[in-house]
Design a protein around this motif. Structure first.
Motif, PDB file in Angstrom:
ATOM      1  N   UNK A 220      32.022  46.457  32.880  1.00  0.00           N
ATOM      2  CA  UNK A 220      31.532  46.294  31.501  1.00  0.00           C
ATOM      3  C   UNK A 220      32.225  47.264  30.547  1.00  0.00           C
ATOM      4  N   UNK A 221      32.506  48.480  31.001  1.00  0.00           N
ATOM      5  CA  UNK A 221      33.196  49.461  30.161  1.00  0.00           C
ATOM      6  C   UNK A 221      34.604  48.994  29.845  1.00  0.00           C
ATOM      7  N   UNK A 222      35.318  48.502  30.862  1.00  0.00           N
ATOM      8  CA  UNK A 222      36.685  48.008  30.658  1.00  0.00           C
ATOM      9  C   UNK A 222      36.670  46.808  29.706  1.00  0.00           C
ATOM     10  N   UNK A 223      35.717  45.894  29.881  1.00  0.00           N
ATOM     11  CA  UNK A 223      35.622  44.724  28.998  1.00  0.00           C
ATOM     12  C   UNK A 223      35.377  45.151  27.553  1.00  0.00           C
ATOM     13  N   UNK A 224      34.453  46.081  27.347  1.00  0.00           N
ATOM     14  CA  UNK A 224      34.158  46.553  25.985  1.00  0.00           C
ATOM     15  C   UNK A 224      35.363  47.249  25.367  1.00  0.00           C
ATOM     16  N   UNK A 225      36.107  48.016  26.171  1.00  0.00           N
ATOM     17  CA  UNK A 225      37.328  48.674  25.678  1.00  0.00           C
ATOM     18  C   UNK A 225      38.349  47.650  25.203  1.00  0.00           C
ATOM     19  N   UNK A 226      38.273  46.442  25.736  1.00  0.00           N
ATOM     20  CA  UNK A 226      39.205  45.375  25.352  1.00  0.00           C
ATOM     21  C   UNK A 226      38.631  44.439  24.297  1.00  0.00           C
ATOM     22  N   UNK A 227      37.504  44.837  23.727  1.00  0.00           N
ATOM     23  CA  UNK A 227      36.935  44.073  22.619  1.00  0.00           C
ATOM     24  C   UNK A 227      36.084  42.891  23.017  1.00  0.00           C
TER      25      UNK A 227
ATOM     26  N   UNK B 217      29.432  34.591  36.004  1.00  0.00           N
ATOM     27  CA  UNK B 217      30.251  34.854  34.828  1.00  0.00           C
ATOM     28  C   UNK B 217      31.717  34.686  35.171  1.00  0.00           C
ATOM     29  N   UNK B 218      32.487  34.348  34.161  1.00  0.00           N
ATOM     30  CA  UNK B 218      33.948  34.362  34.231  1.00  0.00           C
ATOM     31  C   UNK B 218      34.405  35.211  33.065  1.00  0.00           C
ATOM     32  N   UNK B 219      35.031  36.316  33.365  1.00  0.00           N
ATOM     33  CA  UNK B 219      35.500  37.236  32.346  1.00  0.00           C
ATOM     34  C   UNK B 219      37.002  37.055  32.223  1.00  0.00           C
ATOM     35  N   UNK B 220      37.453  36.625  31.053  1.00  0.00           N
ATOM     36  CA  UNK B 220      38.883  36.457  30.802  1.00  0.00           C
ATOM     37  C   UNK B 220      39.313  37.646  29.958  1.00  0.00           C
ATOM     38  N   UNK B 221      40.066  38.528  30.575  1.00  0.00           N
ATOM     39  CA  UNK B 221      40.562  39.687  29.843  1.00  0.00           C
ATOM     40  C   UNK B 221      41.699  39.233  28.956  1.00  0.00           C
TER      41      UNK B 221
ATOM     42  N   UNK C 232      41.645  37.183  35.193  1.00  0.00           N
ATOM     43  CA  UNK C 232      40.337  36.523  35.241  1.00  0.00           C
ATOM     44  C   UNK C 232      39.520  37.118  36.377  1.00  0.00           C
ATOM     45  N   UNK C 233      38.277  37.490  36.076  1.00  0.00           N
ATOM     46  CA  UNK C 233      37.359  38.045  37.073  1.00  0.00           C
ATOM     47  C   UNK C 233      36.098  37.195  37.052  1.00  0.00           C
TER      48      UNK C 233
ATOM     49  N   UNK D  71      47.510  37.826  28.971  1.00  0.00           N
ATOM     50  CA  UNK D  71      48.764  38.553  29.135  1.00  0.00           C
ATOM     51  C   UNK D  71      48.577  40.048  29.353  1.00  0.00           C
ATOM     52  N   UNK D  72      47.330  40.533  29.263  1.00  0.00           N
ATOM     53  CA  UNK D  72      47.060  41.948  29.463  1.00  0.00           C
ATOM     54  C   UNK D  72      46.488  42.136  30.849  1.00  0.00           C
ATOM     55  N   UNK D  73      47.166  42.848  31.703  1.00  0.00           N
ATOM     56  CA  UNK D  73      46.711  43.038  33.080  1.00  0.00           C
ATOM     57  C   UNK D  73      45.459  43.890  33.111  1.00  0.00           C
ATOM     58  N   UNK D  74      44.764  43.879  34.241  1.00  0.00           N
ATOM     59  CA  UNK D  74      43.494  44.574  34.369  1.00  0.00           C
ATOM     60  C   UNK D  74      43.629  45.993  34.881  1.00  0.00           C
ATOM     61  N   UNK D  75      44.819  46.560  34.890  1.00  0.00           N
ATOM     62  CA  UNK D  75      44.964  47.930  35.364  1.00  0.00           C
ATOM     63  C   UNK D  75      44.055  48.822  34.547  1.00  0.00           C
ATOM     64  N   UNK D  76      42.965  49.275  35.163  1.00  0.00           N
ATOM     65  CA  UNK D  76      41.936  50.008  34.422  1.00  0.00           C
ATOM     66  C   UNK D  76      42.249  51.482  34.263  1.00  0.00           C
ATOM     67  N   UNK D  77      43.420  51.924  34.683  1.00  0.00           N
ATOM     68  CA  UNK D  77      43.771  53.348  34.582  1.00  0.00           C
ATOM     69  C   UNK D  77      44.025  53.745  33.149  1.00  0.00           C
TER      70      UNK D  77
END
Length: 186
Positions: A132-139, A173-177, A159-160, A180-186
């Motif tokens: 949820x934090x990563x998703x919110x950081x991505x708007x 749920x299906x979360x589409x980040x 897609x997660x 073109x932006x990878x999910x590298x959460x670092x």
């Protein structure tokens, strides 16, 4: 004899991962099997008897969990047969890694104190975050949603899918980040 449970296979459909017990064995051990090498038990943390399950494989990345006793369950990954324990922030209990992208981004879930489940994501630094934090950081607006388990990630990491509660109702749920932006959460 062995009792084997298969949990996942690679995209080549030639490699299988799961858990097994051997005769006289009190522990469940994670394994990988392929046609060339047969079944191999994956190692646990240095110096520990460790139960575990391997859930998913992509290339040379295998993910799952290991436990040396309740309530300690640690998400982990094996790369070329070497195990690494995955950390999370905030500290969660009962962590399980269940999906991995081709780039090695890992998803799963953990439990916060009080045992409420939360979806997790680990990037290349082996340090996980709340999904949820990563998703919110991505708007991404998650108002009304509580992401409880991330169960799979697409090969390209965009897609997660998993389970969540929305306004008190459990659903998928299906979360589409961001495309073109990878999910590298670092």
């Amino acid at each position: 004899g062995y009792i084997c449970l298969s949990w996942g296979n690679d995209t080549d459909h030639e490699t299988v991962v799961g858990a097994t017990t051997g005769s006289g064995c009190n522990w469940v051990s994670p394994f990988v099997w392929d046609r060339t090498s047969g079944m191999r038990i994956l190692p646990g943390p240095e110096g520990h008897n460790c139960a575990g399950v391997a859930y998913a494989i992509r290339g040379n990345h295998i993910v799952g969990f290991c436990s040396s006793g309740w309530p300690e369950t640690l998400a982990c990954k094996w790369i070329d047969g070497i195990q690494t324990l995955l950390k999370t922030t905030p500290n969660t209990l009962i962590n399980v890694a269940v999906g991995v992208s081709i780039d090695g981004v890992i998803v799963g879930y953990g439990s916060l104190p009080g045992y409420s489940r939360v979806a997790l994501i680990w990037g290349n630094s082996n340090s996980g975050k709340l999904l949820a934090t990563v998703a919110k950081e991505r708007g991404i607006n998650l108002q009304g949603w509580t992401l409880e388990e991330a169960r799979a990630i697409s090969l390209d990491g965009t897609i997660i899918i998993g389970s969540a509660s929305r306004n008190g109702m459990v659903q998928g749920f299906q979360l589409v980040l961001n495309y073109g932006q990878k999910t590298n959460s670092d």
